[in-house]
Design an enzyme around this catalytic site. Structure first.
Site, PDB file in Angstrom:
ATOM      1  N   SER A  42       0.867  -1.177   0.000  1.00 31.34           N
ATOM      2  CA  SER A  42       0.000   0.000   0.000  1.00 31.34           C
ATOM      3  C   SER A  42       0.900   1.223   0.000  1.00 31.34           C
ATOM      4  CB  SER A  42      -0.853  -0.007   1.279  1.00 31.34           C
ATOM      5  OG  SER A  42      -1.413   1.261   1.524  1.00 31.34           O
TER       6      SER A  42
ATOM      7  N   TYR B 239      -2.463  -0.861  10.497  1.00 30.85           N
ATOM      8  CA  TYR B 239      -2.388  -1.038   9.036  1.00 30.85           C
ATOM      9  C   TYR B 239      -1.047  -0.526   8.513  1.00 30.85           C
ATOM     10  CZ  TYR B 239      -4.085  -0.911   4.165  1.00 30.85           C
ATOM     11  OH  TYR B 239      -4.258  -1.114   2.817  1.00 30.85           O
TER      12      TYR B 239
END
Ligand code: NAD
Length: 262
Positions: A144, A157
């Site tokens: 990501s 995350y």
């Protein structure tokens, strides 16, 4: 066009979003597929069947829970026993939770680290022996933009995605002489259920409307002011599976509309 005829791809978290796009893109290129992920059994069966009928390949479903190491090893074994090999492994399953650190539920931290980071380690660990034996492999991790930069309220995350970037580099070095490449793709915001689901929590955490979250939080980070598509991410993954990409390994490839250029 990269041909994957005769190859098998395992894609974790492929009942939805980016994972489903990887699975369909690889199937279109001729690979047999192991899909995986949570969801309604009837919906999953519909998706599995569609991959077979749309692309004329074989597709099986593994219900492995990415929080459980033994089930992850079982998913790789399912691919090997059903199709004879696992040539491509895409570690893609992921969840999100948005909260300030002091309120962040401990079980959410543990789940995100397990699903978004440790599952990739377990999958890679199980897939390596077969790939080494056959002298070919492609391992692709969905990281990501959050593997490169942080955002507030996404501690677990961001930590997991930075971890995935490190795991990618380490595995790439260990496997460099075995014709096995290991890379991660780092998308910016892709419009999938994962992004849609975090909007209410972000509205709460930042006291914003839905439109403000989309325009002032999500797309604010992306200079192009557009969401990335799942199909664009899958097309890059397919490229990484081809011969032209044999010297790309240990890379963290951004597809984020310019987000991490800033
Ligand atoms: P999604 O919610 O549409 O799909 C996530 C998939 O993971 C689903 O198939 C789900 O069933 C599966 N999954 C969740 N928990 C699981 C578990 N315990 N065991 C097995 N499968 C499980 O999300 P998405 O946006 O397609 O995300 C896919 C990946 O892309 C994630 O790793 C995510 O972090 C990453 N990513 C997404 C974006 C984005 O903007 N959507 C951006 C960058 C990276």
């Amino acid at each position: 066009m990269v041909s994957l005829t005769g190859k098998t791809a395992v894609v974790t978290g492929s009942t939805s979003g980016i994972g489903l796009a990887y699975a369909r893109t690889f199937a279109k290129a001729g690979a047999n597929i192991v899909i995986n992920g949570m969801g309604e059994p009837a919906e999953i069966e519909k998706e599995r069947k569609a991959i077979e009928t749309d692309f004329g390949v074989k597709c099986v479903y593994s219900p492995a829970d990415m929080m459980k190491a033994a089930e992850i090893a079982g998913m790789i074994a399912l691919g090997e026993t059903t199709f004879g090999s696992v040539d491509i492994l895409v570690n893609n399953a992921g969840i999100q939770f948005v909260s300030p650190i002091e309120d962040f539920p401990i079980e959410k931290w543990d789940a995100i680290i397990a699903i978004n980071l440790s599952s990739a380690f377990h999958g890679i660990r199980a897939a390596i022996p077969g790939m080494k034996k056959r002298g070919w492999g492609r391992i692709i991790n969905t990281a990501s933009a959050h593997s490169l930069v942080a955002s507030p309220f996404k501690s677990a995350y961001v930590a997991a995605k930075h971890g995935i970037a490190g795991l990618t580099k380490t595995a790439a070095l260990e496997l460099a002489t075995f014709k096995i490449t290991v890379n991660c793709i780092s998308p910016g915001y892709v419009w999938t259920p994962l992004v849609e689901k975090q909007i209410p929590d972000t509205m709460k955490a930042r006291n914003l409307t839905k439109e403000q979250v989309i325009n002032d939080v999500l797309l604010l980070a992306q200079p192009t002011k557009q969401f990335v598509t799942s199909e664009q991410v899958a097309a890059l993954a397919l490229y990484l599976c081809g011969d032209d990409a044999s010297q790309i390994t240990g890379a963290n490839l951004s597809m984020d509309g310019g987000w991490t250029a800033a």
